[in-house]
Design a protein around this motif. Structure first.
Motif, short mmCIF file in Angstrom:
data_model
loop_
_atom_site.label_atom_id
_atom_site.label_comp_id
_atom_site.label_asym_id
_atom_site.label_seq_id
_atom_site.Cartn_x
_atom_site.Cartn_y
_atom_site.Cartn_z
N ALA A 106 88.10 13.39 -50.95
CA ALA A 106 89.14 12.47 -51.38
C ALA A 106 88.75 11.73 -52.65
CB ALA A 106 89.44 11.46 -50.27
N ALA A 107 87.45 11.43 -52.81
CA ALA A 107 86.99 10.69 -53.99
C ALA A 107 86.89 11.57 -55.23
CB ALA A 107 85.63 10.05 -53.70
N ALA A 108 86.67 12.89 -55.03
CA ALA A 108 86.34 13.75 -56.18
C ALA A 108 87.27 14.94 -56.35
CB ALA A 108 84.89 14.23 -56.03
N TRP A 109 88.42 14.93 -55.68
CA TRP A 109 89.27 16.12 -55.68
C TRP A 109 89.74 16.52 -57.08
CZ3 TRP A 109 94.24 15.82 -57.58
CH2 TRP A 109 94.78 14.53 -57.75
N HIS A 110 89.80 15.57 -58.02
CA HIS A 110 90.31 15.84 -59.35
C HIS A 110 89.20 16.11 -60.37
CE1 HIS A 110 89.04 11.68 -59.43
NE2 HIS A 110 89.09 11.70 -60.76
N SER A 111 87.94 16.13 -59.92
CA SER A 111 86.81 16.12 -60.86
C SER A 111 86.16 17.48 -61.09
CB SER A 111 85.74 15.13 -60.36
OG SER A 111 86.27 13.84 -60.25
N GLY A 112 86.76 18.55 -60.62
CA GLY A 112 86.18 19.86 -60.85
C GLY A 112 85.08 20.20 -59.87
N PRO A 113 84.35 21.30 -60.13
CA PRO A 113 83.39 21.81 -59.14
C PRO A 113 82.09 21.03 -59.04
CG PRO A 113 83.39 23.19 -61.11
CD PRO A 113 84.51 22.19 -61.29
N ALA A 114 81.68 20.28 -60.06
CA ALA A 114 80.35 19.66 -60.08
C ALA A 114 80.09 18.79 -58.86
CB ALA A 114 80.16 18.87 -61.37
N PRO A 115 80.95 17.82 -58.52
CA PRO A 115 80.64 16.98 -57.35
C PRO A 115 80.66 17.76 -56.04
CG PRO A 115 82.85 16.51 -58.15
CD PRO A 115 82.19 17.39 -59.18
N PHE A 116 81.47 18.82 -55.97
CA PHE A 116 81.53 19.60 -54.73
C PHE A 116 80.26 20.44 -54.54
CE2 PHE A 116 85.95 18.70 -55.78
CZ PHE A 116 86.36 18.15 -54.59
N ILE A 117 79.71 20.93 -55.64
CA ILE A 117 78.44 21.66 -55.55
C ILE A 117 77.35 20.73 -55.02
CG2 ILE A 117 76.63 22.78 -56.90
CD1 ILE A 117 78.87 23.83 -58.75
N ILE A 118 77.30 19.53 -55.58
CA ILE A 118 76.30 18.56 -55.12
C ILE A 118 76.54 18.18 -53.67
CG2 ILE A 118 75.37 16.23 -55.49
CD1 ILE A 118 76.12 16.59 -58.47
N GLY A 119 77.81 18.00 -53.31
CA GLY A 119 78.15 17.64 -51.94
C GLY A 119 77.78 18.72 -50.94
N ILE A 120 78.00 19.98 -51.31
CA ILE A 120 77.65 21.09 -50.42
C ILE A 120 76.14 21.14 -50.21
CG2 ILE A 120 77.54 23.61 -50.25
CD1 ILE A 120 80.32 23.63 -51.64
N VAL A 121 75.38 20.94 -51.30
CA VAL A 121 73.92 20.91 -51.17
C VAL A 121 73.50 19.79 -50.23
CG1 VAL A 121 71.75 20.50 -52.40
CG2 VAL A 121 73.51 21.97 -53.42
N GLY A 122 74.12 18.62 -50.39
CA GLY A 122 73.80 17.49 -49.52
C GLY A 122 74.15 17.76 -48.07
N GLY A 123 75.33 18.35 -47.82
CA GLY A 123 75.75 18.65 -46.45
C GLY A 123 74.84 19.65 -45.78
N LEU A 124 74.48 20.71 -46.51
CA LEU A 124 73.56 21.71 -45.96
C LEU A 124 72.19 21.09 -45.67
CD1 LEU A 124 74.45 24.83 -48.15
CD2 LEU A 124 75.07 24.42 -45.76
N ALA A 174 81.37 12.80 -59.57
CA ALA A 174 82.70 12.53 -59.03
C ALA A 174 83.55 11.75 -60.02
CB ALA A 174 82.59 11.76 -57.72
N ALA A 175 82.90 11.00 -60.90
CA ALA A 175 83.64 10.17 -61.86
C ALA A 175 84.32 11.01 -62.93
CB ALA A 175 82.70 9.16 -62.50
N ASP A 176 83.59 11.96 -63.51
CA ASP A 176 84.17 12.72 -64.63
C ASP A 176 83.90 14.22 -64.57
OD1 ASP A 176 81.49 12.85 -65.23
OD2 ASP A 176 81.63 11.79 -67.14
N GLY A 177 83.37 14.72 -63.46
CA GLY A 177 83.18 16.16 -63.31
C GLY A 177 82.02 16.73 -64.08
N THR A 178 81.09 15.87 -64.53
CA THR A 178 79.96 16.32 -65.34
C THR A 178 78.65 16.10 -64.59
OG1 THR A 178 81.15 15.70 -67.36
CG2 THR A 178 78.76 16.01 -67.55
#
Length: 330
Positions: free
Chosen positions: A135-153, A190-194
């Motif tokens: 919900a916080a990063a849905w508009h920010s591209g793949p970068a935050p999701f890659i980090i989030g997946i690493v954290g979840g795993l 999550a802020a800017d997708g970078t």
């Protein structure tokens, strides 16, 4: 399910062991909070605060809703780790009342809760953290999701994988880097997708402080971990060498907490250091004198957690204060 044994006897019958199901207490909201181990949340909140203030201080836009959702994701992830660790330590028999574990750190040992429900709760916490992060990063591209997946795993691998990270010599590095480094890195992404890799050197005090929580725990539990066949870093090193490493990391952490705020925030940094000394002299003083003795485990863990809240907390607040002064142009 845990069972107890009852024996039936008779003149012409053999003795038979009949399993009697254990009736567990109901999982209440209070029990869920105890499993979340609120007293450990500073290990997640301080990196989240630092990441948020670091972005704002550098003009990287974050909305209030994003800040709340990202902080919630970090807290829920920490709650998941705590709950899953409690579950694994209970079902494996690693923790017991004789092991100098505090009531708040071994909820299933001291409370008659169904361990299966604790497992489900831990996974619910993790799923909730994922929802907040998305919900916080849905508009920010793949970068935050890659980090989030690493954290979840990492959360899953830390506790409930066939060979958990917590039982390997990598535990201190993984916990320190993921919580102290990836949380701020993910917040900035999550802020800017970078991928703002430049945040990682600024996160070194956070990484060291959190790694010391793990080292304090494992250093105090060497004998217990040997019996449980856990090959932690202190088990590999032994207590004398672990103490040397512990003191080196502690000295580096304290030095960075004194140098970095002044270097990055000037006068505000000096004020944050004074508050750290004023409020943190007791927990830091105990850590400096600590021997990682199993009998002092409870005080050791309280001290290292408190030192993280004070030291890393004021580091984050110094960054936040510098941002406010920037806005006010003072």
């Amino acid at each position: 399910m845990t069972t107890s044994m009852k024996t039936n006897t008779g003149s012409s019958e053999k003795q038979h062991a009949v399993p009697v199901p254990v009736e567990y207490e109901r999982m209440t909201a209070a029990a869920a909070f105890r499993l979340a181990a609120i007293h450990t949340w500073p290990a997640a909140v301080c990196p989240a605060m630092f990441g948020i203030f670091w972005c704002l201080h550098r003009g990287i836009s974050l909305t209030p809703a994003q800040c709340i959702l990202l902080a919630a994701a970090c807290i829920l992830s920490q709650s998941s780790v705590n709950t899953l660790n409690d579950y694994v330590d209970y079902v494996s028999g690693t923790d017991s009342e004789a092991d100098n574990v505090e009531v708040n750190d071994a909820v299933l040992v001291y409370n008659h809760l169904n361990p299966g429900h604790a497992l489900i709760l831990g996974l619910v916490y993790l799923a909730s953290a994922a929802v907040c992060g998305i919900a916080a990063a849905w508009h920010s591209g793949p970068a935050p999701f890659i980090i989030g997946i690493v954290g979840g795993l990492t959360v899953l691998g830390y506790s409930i994988s066939p060979v958990s990270v917590a039982s390997l010599p990598l535990g201190e590095f993984v916990s320190g880097f993921v919580m102290g480094g990836l949380i701020p890195l993910g917040t900035a992404a999550a802020a800017d997708g970078t991928f703002h890799w430049e945040i990682l050197p600024a996160c070194l005090p956070l990484i060291l402080g959190i790694a010391l929580i793990m080292l304090s725990n494992n250093g105090s539990d060497i004998e217990k971990d040997i019996c449980a066949d856990r090959i932690t870093l202190p088990v590999v090193l032994g207590r004398p060498r672990t103490l040397v490493l512990y003191r080196i990391l502690l000295g580096a952490w304290i030095a960075l907490l004194c140098i970095q705020p002044i270097r990055d925030y000037g006068l505000i940094g000096i004020v944050s250091i004074l508050f750290t000394i004023l409020l943190g002299h007791r927990p830091f003083g105990f850590l400096i004198r600590a021997k990682l003795d199993p009998r002092d485990r409870i005080r050791q863990m309280k001290s290292v957690t408190g030192a993280n809240l004070i030291g890393n907390g004021f580091l984050a607040l110094a960054c936040g204060a510098a941002w406010l002064l920037q806005i006010l142009k003072l």
